[in-house]
Write a protein that holds these residues in place. Structure first.
Motif, short mmCIF file in Angstrom:
data_model
loop_
_atom_site.label_atom_id
_atom_site.label_comp_id
_atom_site.label_asym_id
_atom_site.label_seq_id
_atom_site.Cartn_x
_atom_site.Cartn_y
_atom_site.Cartn_z
N VAL A 44 25.79 49.46 -15.80
CA VAL A 44 24.39 49.44 -15.38
C VAL A 44 24.29 48.40 -14.28
O VAL A 44 24.49 47.21 -14.51
CB VAL A 44 23.46 49.07 -16.55
N VAL A 45 24.00 48.85 -13.06
CA VAL A 45 23.86 47.95 -11.92
C VAL A 45 22.39 47.94 -11.53
O VAL A 45 21.89 48.89 -10.92
CB VAL A 45 24.75 48.37 -10.74
N SER A 46 21.71 46.89 -11.91
CA SER A 46 20.26 46.83 -11.76
C SER A 46 19.88 45.38 -11.47
O SER A 46 20.48 44.75 -10.61
CB SER A 46 19.61 47.36 -13.03
N THR A 47 18.90 44.84 -12.22
CA THR A 47 18.54 43.43 -12.08
C THR A 47 19.75 42.55 -12.39
O THR A 47 19.93 41.49 -11.81
CB THR A 47 17.38 43.09 -13.02
N GLY A 48 20.55 43.00 -13.34
CA GLY A 48 21.85 42.39 -13.64
C GLY A 48 22.92 43.46 -13.56
O GLY A 48 22.66 44.57 -13.10
N VAL A 49 24.12 43.13 -13.98
CA VAL A 49 25.21 44.10 -14.04
C VAL A 49 25.83 44.02 -15.43
O VAL A 49 26.40 43.00 -15.81
CB VAL A 49 26.29 43.82 -12.96
N GLY A 50 25.67 45.10 -16.19
CA GLY A 50 26.24 45.17 -17.53
C GLY A 50 27.18 46.35 -17.63
O GLY A 50 27.34 47.12 -16.67
N GLY A 88 10.29 45.95 6.19
CA GLY A 88 9.35 46.69 7.02
C GLY A 88 7.94 46.16 6.87
O GLY A 88 7.70 45.12 6.25
N ALA A 89 6.99 46.93 7.40
CA ALA A 89 5.59 46.51 7.40
C ALA A 89 5.04 46.34 5.99
O ALA A 89 4.10 45.57 5.77
CB ALA A 89 4.75 47.52 8.17
N ASP A 90 5.62 47.06 5.02
CA ASP A 90 5.12 46.96 3.65
C ASP A 90 5.60 45.70 2.94
O ASP A 90 5.17 45.40 1.83
CB ASP A 90 5.52 48.20 2.84
N GLY A 91 6.52 44.96 3.57
CA GLY A 91 7.00 43.71 2.99
C GLY A 91 7.92 43.88 1.80
O GLY A 91 8.22 42.91 1.11
N ASP A 92 8.41 45.08 1.55
CA ASP A 92 9.27 45.35 0.39
C ASP A 92 10.64 44.71 0.60
O ASP A 92 11.35 45.05 1.55
CB ASP A 92 9.41 46.87 0.21
N THR A 93 11.00 43.79 -0.28
CA THR A 93 12.30 43.11 -0.15
C THR A 93 13.24 43.48 -1.30
O THR A 93 14.14 42.72 -1.64
CB THR A 93 12.11 41.57 -0.13
N SER A 94 13.04 44.64 -1.91
CA SER A 94 13.89 45.06 -3.02
C SER A 94 15.21 45.62 -2.50
O SER A 94 15.37 45.93 -1.32
CB SER A 94 13.18 46.14 -3.84
N ALA A 95 16.16 45.79 -3.43
CA ALA A 95 17.43 46.41 -3.07
C ALA A 95 17.22 47.85 -2.60
O ALA A 95 17.96 48.34 -1.74
CB ALA A 95 18.39 46.38 -4.26
N ALA A 96 16.21 48.53 -3.15
CA ALA A 96 15.91 49.90 -2.71
C ALA A 96 15.50 49.91 -1.24
O ALA A 96 15.88 50.81 -0.47
CB ALA A 96 14.81 50.51 -3.58
N ILE A 104 28.56 54.72 -12.87
CA ILE A 104 27.62 53.69 -12.43
C ILE A 104 26.19 54.21 -12.49
O ILE A 104 25.84 55.20 -11.86
CB ILE A 104 27.96 53.21 -11.00
N GLY A 105 25.37 53.51 -13.29
CA GLY A 105 23.96 53.82 -13.40
C GLY A 105 23.12 52.61 -13.04
O GLY A 105 23.61 51.62 -12.52
N GLY A 106 21.83 52.69 -13.35
CA GLY A 106 20.91 51.61 -12.99
C GLY A 106 20.30 51.85 -11.62
O GLY A 106 20.71 52.74 -10.87
N GLY A 107 19.34 51.02 -11.26
CA GLY A 107 18.61 51.21 -10.02
C GLY A 107 19.49 51.19 -8.78
O GLY A 107 19.30 51.99 -7.86
N VAL A 108 20.47 50.29 -8.74
CA VAL A 108 21.36 50.21 -7.58
C VAL A 108 22.22 51.45 -7.47
O VAL A 108 22.54 51.93 -6.37
CB VAL A 108 22.22 48.92 -7.63
N GLY A 109 22.59 52.02 -8.62
CA GLY A 109 23.37 53.25 -8.62
C GLY A 109 22.65 54.41 -7.94
O GLY A 109 23.29 55.35 -7.44
N LYS A 110 21.31 54.33 -7.88
CA LYS A 110 20.53 55.38 -7.23
C LYS A 110 20.58 55.30 -5.71
O LYS A 110 20.04 56.17 -5.01
CB LYS A 110 19.06 55.32 -7.69
N ALA A 111 21.24 54.29 -5.17
CA ALA A 111 21.35 54.16 -3.71
C ALA A 111 22.21 55.27 -3.11
O ALA A 111 22.17 55.50 -1.90
CB ALA A 111 21.93 52.79 -3.34
N GLY A 112 23.01 55.93 -3.93
CA GLY A 112 23.79 57.07 -3.45
C GLY A 112 24.93 56.66 -2.56
O GLY A 112 25.63 55.67 -2.82
N ASP A 113 25.12 57.42 -1.47
CA ASP A 113 26.29 57.22 -0.60
C ASP A 113 26.35 55.82 0.00
O ASP A 113 27.44 55.33 0.32
CB ASP A 113 26.30 58.26 0.52
#
Length: 323
Positions: A137-143, A204-212, A254-263
């Motif tokens: 699970v690769v997300s806020t942490g990595v388990g 960007g203009a929305d100020g989003d600083t997440s890994a997504a 690999i799952g979790g939010g970071v796993g959704k980044a794809g290629d």
């Protein structure tokens, strides 16, 4: 004929989910409460008991043979306790005893959430059919967790396979766990974003600083965003290759939010893996995205109970004549 069921709990910092799961991994009943993470331990436990109350009041409950719990960690299955980092009211909290009391004395199996995700992916997901697997699970942490010899390998305390705290950079940044250069320190979502911002990436203009948001920038060709994902992929590859060399896994999921980044993640990860997984017996190692999605915690907690509580598995698979 009525097949027996397993009760499942998925406990995290934002929600406490419960379910009754059948022998095919299907969720027949759900219940959920927000986690009162800032409250004292007994208040958190009351939310768990409310979830269990919805399950036990169902007409299906009489078919439940065991309870599986997947919890944010650290957990200690040998002691039956949990100390989730994001639930400060629970430190060494006797969750197994409390859940057993709330469910009429059913057998209770406790594992960390990474192990639960692994059990789900092995039972119904991307690691199905693989006898030796690492699921992450690769997300806020990595388990993570391990399947070895066709069985879930949770370890004595329920934490085996916690790849996020393998050190892959001897002189790397200090990790909150106390070590240096951990996989999590480079590959978790917040650390991917931190590295990009330190390198000069601007949201960007929305100020989003997440890994997504960094992943979106990488897809658009931003070199700093790409470099942050390359570094994360390299850390993951080093950790996966070390694990494969040690215990001979043939797939890493690999799952979790970071796993959704794809290629953006998987392309540099597969490339880096060729540099690290060099011995003959690990060269055929494959990497795949997880398939179980948001139900992984519940299905995995049920799968862990089946795998680690023999009496539950025996009852679940036995003929139900006479019921």
């Amino acid at each position: 004929m009525h097949m027996d069921l397993v009760a499942a709990l998925d406990i995290g910092g934002t929600k406490i989910a419960g379910a009754l799961v059948d022998g095919h991994g299907r969720i027949l009943l759900r219940a959920q409460r927000p986690t009162p993470a800032r409250e004292d331990g007994d208040t958190v436990m009351r939310a768990v008991e409310e979830v269990l109350g919805e399950l036990t009041s169902s007409g299906l409950w009489g078919r439940a043979t065991a309870v599986g719990i997947g919890s944010a960690g650290p957990v200690d299955a040998s002691a039956g306790t949990v100390s989730p980092v994001n639930v400060p009211g629970w430190r060494g909290y006797p969750l197994v005893d409390r859940v057993r009391a709330a469910t009429g004395g059913l057998p209770v199996v406790l594992v960390g959430d990474g192990v639960a995700m692994t059990a789900a992916e092995h039972w119904q997901g991307a690691a199905r059919g693989h006898d030796n697997a690492l699921c992450m699970v690769v997300s806020t942490g990595v388990g993570g967790g391990l399947v070895l010899g066709g069985r879930l390998h949770a370890g004595p305390t329920g934490n085996a396979g916690h790849i996020g705290h393998i050190s892959v950079d001897l002189d790397g940044d200090a990790c909150p766990c106390g070590a240096r250069g951990c996989v999590e320190r480079m590959a978790s979502g917040p650390n991917i974003a931190r590295r990009a911002i330190e390198g000069g990436w601007l949201p960007g203009a929305d100020g989003d600083t997440s890994a997504a948001a960094v992943a979106n920038a990488a897809r658009a060709g931003d070199p700093v965003a790409l470099a942050s994902f390359e570094r994360a992929a390299q850390a993951l590859a080093a950790g996966i290759a070390a694990t494969a060399t040690l215990v001979e896994i043939d797939i890493a999921v690999i799952g979790g939010g970071v796993g959704k980044a794809g290629d953006v993640l998987f392309t540099p990860l597969r490339r880096a893996l060729r540099d690290y997984a060099t011995l003959s017996f690990v060269r055929r190692l494959t990497v795949a995205p997880a398939l179980m999605g948001t139900d992984a915690g519940l299905v995995g907690a049920a799968a862990a109970a089946l795998d680690l509580e023999p009496s539950a598995a025996a009852r679940l698979t036995a003929p139900a004549a006479g019921r």
